[in-house]
Write a protein that holds these residues in place. Structure first.
Motif, PDB file in Angstrom:
ATOM      1  N   GLN A 152     -25.928  -8.372  21.424  1.00  0.00           N
ATOM      2  CA  GLN A 152     -24.608  -8.297  22.031  1.00  0.00           C
ATOM      3  C   GLN A 152     -24.175  -6.848  22.166  1.00  0.00           C
ATOM      4  N   TYR A 153     -23.460  -6.575  23.242  1.00  0.00           N
ATOM      5  CA  TYR A 153     -22.895  -5.255  23.492  1.00  0.00           C
ATOM      6  C   TYR A 153     -21.381  -5.402  23.505  1.00  0.00           C
ATOM      7  N   PHE A 154     -20.748  -4.550  22.713  1.00  0.00           N
ATOM      8  CA  PHE A 154     -19.312  -4.690  22.470  1.00  0.00           C
ATOM      9  C   PHE A 154     -18.475  -3.715  23.284  1.00  0.00           C
ATOM     10  N   GLY A 155     -17.265  -4.134  23.579  1.00  0.00           N
ATOM     11  CA  GLY A 155     -16.264  -3.240  24.127  1.00  0.00           C
ATOM     12  C   GLY A 155     -15.610  -2.432  23.022  1.00  0.00           C
ATOM     13  N   PHE A 170     -18.314 -13.126  24.861  1.00  0.00           N
ATOM     14  CA  PHE A 170     -17.768 -13.570  23.584  1.00  0.00           C
ATOM     15  C   PHE A 170     -16.440 -12.863  23.308  1.00  0.00           C
ATOM     16  N   TYR A 187     -21.120 -19.307  28.340  1.00  0.00           N
ATOM     17  CA  TYR A 187     -22.504 -19.127  28.770  1.00  0.00           C
ATOM     18  C   TYR A 187     -22.632 -18.963  30.274  1.00  0.00           C
ATOM     19  N   SER A 192     -23.842 -10.555  26.374  1.00  0.00           N
ATOM     20  CA  SER A 192     -25.279 -10.519  26.099  1.00  0.00           C
ATOM     21  C   SER A 192     -26.018 -11.309  27.167  1.00  0.00           C
ATOM     22  N   LEU A 222     -15.663 -15.442  15.436  1.00  0.00           N
ATOM     23  CA  LEU A 222     -15.813 -15.817  16.840  1.00  0.00           C
ATOM     24  C   LEU A 222     -14.699 -16.765  17.256  1.00  0.00           C
ATOM     25  N   TYR A 248     -14.081 -12.045  19.829  1.00  0.00           N
ATOM     26  CA  TYR A 248     -13.966 -12.053  18.381  1.00  0.00           C
ATOM     27  C   TYR A 248     -12.618 -11.452  17.981  1.00  0.00           C
ATOM     28  N   ASN A 261     -23.753 -14.327  29.109  1.00  0.00           N
ATOM     29  CA  ASN A 261     -22.975 -14.733  27.936  1.00  0.00           C
ATOM     30  C   ASN A 261     -21.885 -13.717  27.612  1.00  0.00           C
ATOM     31  N   PHE A 308     -16.636 -18.451  23.272  1.00  0.00           N
ATOM     32  CA  PHE A 308     -17.690 -17.816  24.037  1.00  0.00           C
ATOM     33  C   PHE A 308     -17.967 -18.609  25.307  1.00  0.00           C
ATOM     34  N   LEU A 313     -12.197  -8.006  19.817  1.00  0.00           N
ATOM     35  CA  LEU A 313     -13.409  -7.404  20.376  1.00  0.00           C
ATOM     36  C   LEU A 313     -14.065  -8.374  21.347  1.00  0.00           C
TER      37      LEU A 313
END
Lengths: 116, 110
Positions: free
Chosen positions: B99-102, B33, B50, B94, B45, B35, B31, B48, B90
């Motif tokens: 979720q892990y962000f840049g 995303f 999948y 995940s 959001l 934002y 996944n 996204f 952003l």
């Protein structure tokens, strides 16, 4: 009404204080709860993650979830100037099949400043 | 260690330009995303995905499109940039719950 409401702050506390950050939610499907910390001009980083009611501790941080009241909190003990950041609560629902797809609903964020 | 990278930290573009924002993750996450984050509005959001070549609209897709040709890469495209698209963008990835962000891209459209 927003699905997730977060106390907007901003919050300003002296070093060493106990900080309480709070979110309420309306969607009973939310099952996973997270707190993210975001320093200025950076992306959010995962701080705490929990999926059950009760308390979860990690060092100076405690995440509390009350599913019956649809209320979550993050407590910071012995706050430090390095804790100054925006804190975001986030929640993740399960679908009808019990699967989580990682799509989160975020609170607006609370700006915290800890003064030396 | 989890790693999400974004192609630029700061970007300045002119109204009407086509803008590409790239995001790469090295965690084999399904996944991804996009934002945007604006003061007082929080994280919103945009789109996204999948899986590869799959995309779904988020809450504010108007004026944006996305591309996911490879699992590790998710691109956000502003077809014709406008001043109201000035924002912090952003990217996140995940596998399941978190979720892990840049680091984010601060885009200014003049």
């Amino acid at each position: 009404q927003k699905e997730v409401e977060q106390d907007p702050g901003p919050l300003s506390v002296p070093e060493g204080a106990i900080v309480s950050l709070n979110c309420t939610y309306s969607n009973s499907a939310f099952q996973y709860f997270m707190w993210y910390r975001q320093y200025s001009r950076k992306g959010p980083e995962l701080l705490m993650y929990t999926y059950s009611s009760g308390n979860k501790e990690d060092g100076r941080f405690t995440a509390q979830v009350d599913k019956s009241s649809k209320y979550i909190s993050l407590f910071i003990r012995d706050s430090q100037p390095s804790d100054s950041a925006t804190y975001l609560c986030a929640m993740n629902p399960l679908d009808a099949g019990g699967t989580s797809y990682g799509k989160l609903t975020f609170g607006q964020g609370t700006i915290l400043t800890v003064h030396p | 260690d989890v790693k999400v990278t974004q192609s630029s930290r700061y970007l300045v573009k002119r109204t009407g330009e086509k803008v590409f924002l790239e995001c790469v993750q090295d965690m084999d996450h399904e996944n991804m995303f996009w934002y945007r984050q604006d003061p007082g509005l929080g994280l919103r959001l945009i789109y996204f995905s999948y899986d590869v070549k799959m995309k779904e609209k988020g809450d504010i897709p108007e004026g944006y499109s996305v591309s996911r040709e490879k699992k590790e890469r998710f691109s956000l495209i502003l077809e014709s940039a406008s001043t109201n698209q000035t924002s912090m963008y952003l990217c996140a990835s995940s596998r399941r719950d978190t979720q892990y962000f840049g680091p984010g891209t601060r885009l200014t459209v003049l």
